[in-house]
Design an enzyme around this catalytic site. Sequence first.
Site, PDB file in Angstrom:
ATOM      1  N   MET A 129       0.855  -1.203   0.000  1.00  0.00           N
ATOM      2  CA  MET A 129       0.000   0.000   0.000  1.00  0.00           C
ATOM      3  C   MET A 129       0.880   1.238   0.000  1.00  0.00           C
ATOM      4  O   MET A 129       1.764   1.339   0.861  1.00  0.00           O
ATOM      5  CB  MET A 129      -0.844   0.033   1.275  1.00  0.00           C
ATOM      6  CG  MET A 129      -2.172  -0.666   1.183  1.00  0.00           C
ATOM      7  SD  MET A 129      -2.826  -0.827   2.838  1.00  0.00           S
ATOM      8  CE  MET A 129      -4.183   0.237   2.768  1.00  0.00           C
ATOM      9  N   HIS A 130       0.656   2.122  -0.931  1.00  0.00           N
ATOM     10  CA  HIS A 130       1.411   3.377  -0.882  1.00  0.00           C
ATOM     11  C   HIS A 130       0.667   4.576  -1.452  1.00  0.00           C
ATOM     12  O   HIS A 130       1.186   5.679  -1.468  1.00  0.00           O
ATOM     13  CB  HIS A 130       2.773   3.233  -1.559  1.00  0.00           C
ATOM     14  CG  HIS A 130       2.691   3.036  -3.051  1.00  0.00           C
ATOM     15  ND1 HIS A 130       2.404   1.818  -3.610  1.00  0.00           N
ATOM     16  CD2 HIS A 130       2.861   3.884  -4.090  1.00  0.00           C
ATOM     17  CE1 HIS A 130       2.413   1.933  -4.927  1.00  0.00           C
ATOM     18  NE2 HIS A 130       2.677   3.177  -5.246  1.00  0.00           N
ATOM     19  N   ARG A 131      -0.571   4.396  -1.934  1.00  0.00           N
ATOM     20  CA  ARG A 131      -1.301   5.537  -2.499  1.00  0.00           C
ATOM     21  C   ARG A 131      -1.780   6.459  -1.379  1.00  0.00           C
ATOM     22  O   ARG A 131      -2.317   5.972  -0.366  1.00  0.00           O
ATOM     23  CB  ARG A 131      -2.518   5.046  -3.270  1.00  0.00           C
ATOM     24  CG  ARG A 131      -2.195   4.120  -4.405  1.00  0.00           C
ATOM     25  CD  ARG A 131      -1.875   4.849  -5.692  1.00  0.00           C
ATOM     26  NE  ARG A 131      -1.311   3.925  -6.646  1.00  0.00           N
ATOM     27  CZ  ARG A 131      -0.168   4.094  -7.297  1.00  0.00           C
ATOM     28  NH1 ARG A 131       0.558   5.177  -7.119  1.00  0.00           N
ATOM     29  NH2 ARG A 131       0.272   3.201  -8.152  1.00  0.00           N
ATOM     30  N   ASP A 186      -2.453  -1.579  -3.739  1.00  0.00           N
ATOM     31  CA  ASP A 186      -2.945  -0.405  -4.451  1.00  0.00           C
ATOM     32  C   ASP A 186      -1.940   0.007  -5.528  1.00  0.00           C
ATOM     33  O   ASP A 186      -1.988   1.117  -6.042  1.00  0.00           O
ATOM     34  CB  ASP A 186      -3.273   0.743  -3.482  1.00  0.00           C
ATOM     35  CG  ASP A 186      -2.076   1.199  -2.664  1.00  0.00           C
ATOM     36  OD1 ASP A 186      -0.939   0.774  -2.963  1.00  0.00           O
ATOM     37  OD2 ASP A 186      -2.276   2.001  -1.737  1.00  0.00           O
TER      38      ASP A 186
END
Length: 364
Positions: A209-211, A283
């Site tokens: 997850m990094h958005r 994501d």
Amino acid sequence: MSIFTIVAGARPNFMKIAPIIHAFQNQQKAGVDVQFRLVHTGQHYDKKMSGDFFDQLNIPEPNANLGGGGGTQAEQTAAIMVAFEKELMEHRPDLVIVVGDVTSTLACSIAAKKLQIDVAHVEGGIRSGDLSMPEEINRMVTDSITDHFFTTSEIANANLRKAGVSEEKIHFVGNTMIDTLMDQMPNFRKPEGEIFENLTPGNYFVMTMHRPANVDQEQSLKAMIDAILEGTGGLPIFFPVHPRTAKNLQNLGIQAPNLHLCEPLGYLEFNYLVKNAKGVITDSGGVTEETSVMNVPCVTLRNNTERAETIHMGTNELVGTDPKKLKPYLEKIMKGEWKQYQGIPLWDGKTAQRIVDILIKTYD
Ligand code: UDP
């Protein structure tokens, strides 16, 4: 003789440029009079997000490093533009090749075009329609001044036609990220470290997850991780944490015996985990392409995607950013009832060769 400048700046760029560089090197070995310069913008600069990929993917040392990392979107864009303009004035190429949708893609295409240098965009034409993501703005601006579009899908071709791009500028060639995946698959290796020692193939999940929409608000990050823990039946979850996500995750202090956090992994280690996973929760855009080709179930924690072919023909499903929606998808994965990869046209490991053939012919 033709000279090409290849730009890379951030993690998802390195997998996309590696096969293009190798295809140029093959042409050189075959006696073709072609030169390339590799420019690293420095957007991602630490070893885990950059250096390791050069080693693992056999990318040569960059000819220039612009040191354009850090700061806000505008500061980074400006720093890269200033440094890249200087690079182009000192080493003027026939064409600049940019890939993907990161800040470097945008900054370098603008700097090149303003010096009247042609631009090729590898992965041109894809659109999510979501202007809240910086990547979508980067795609739109880059594509508005690109001379050669190397596209990954018929959907990208249609988007470009709709925007009035003339047919001769659109080259439907496939996906260089998949070239790298196919090339490196025999080299995938289990990550080192205690948490990985007892992993059982097919019996764990991988998540990334990094958005900003998912990780910038601590409480929504927590709600999503809670939903993931609830839906995965106590199976181990391996979560290599992107630098953007690390601070909020640390503040939350989430702990569960089956949630294994680690630093970002090397490409060979990460894709070993993905290839052998029961499912992937992400994501990321690139990961949905890789899971599709490896036929691994993938759920995407976004409300839209610029890679719809991974849903229509691949193994990806768009769940959205609401944790409440996740449960039925994870249930399906747990029961082994997921759709199979159908094959995506031209994602065959030969894309970079097609790109380089076209460029050498065009700039002969
Ligand atoms: N990746 C990796 N190590 C990790 C997480 C991802 O090597 O710990 C690779 C992954 O296999 C894919 C790329 O990084 O090739 C995707 O990058 P990212 O998710 O940062 O970017 P996006 O595709 O979302 O633009």
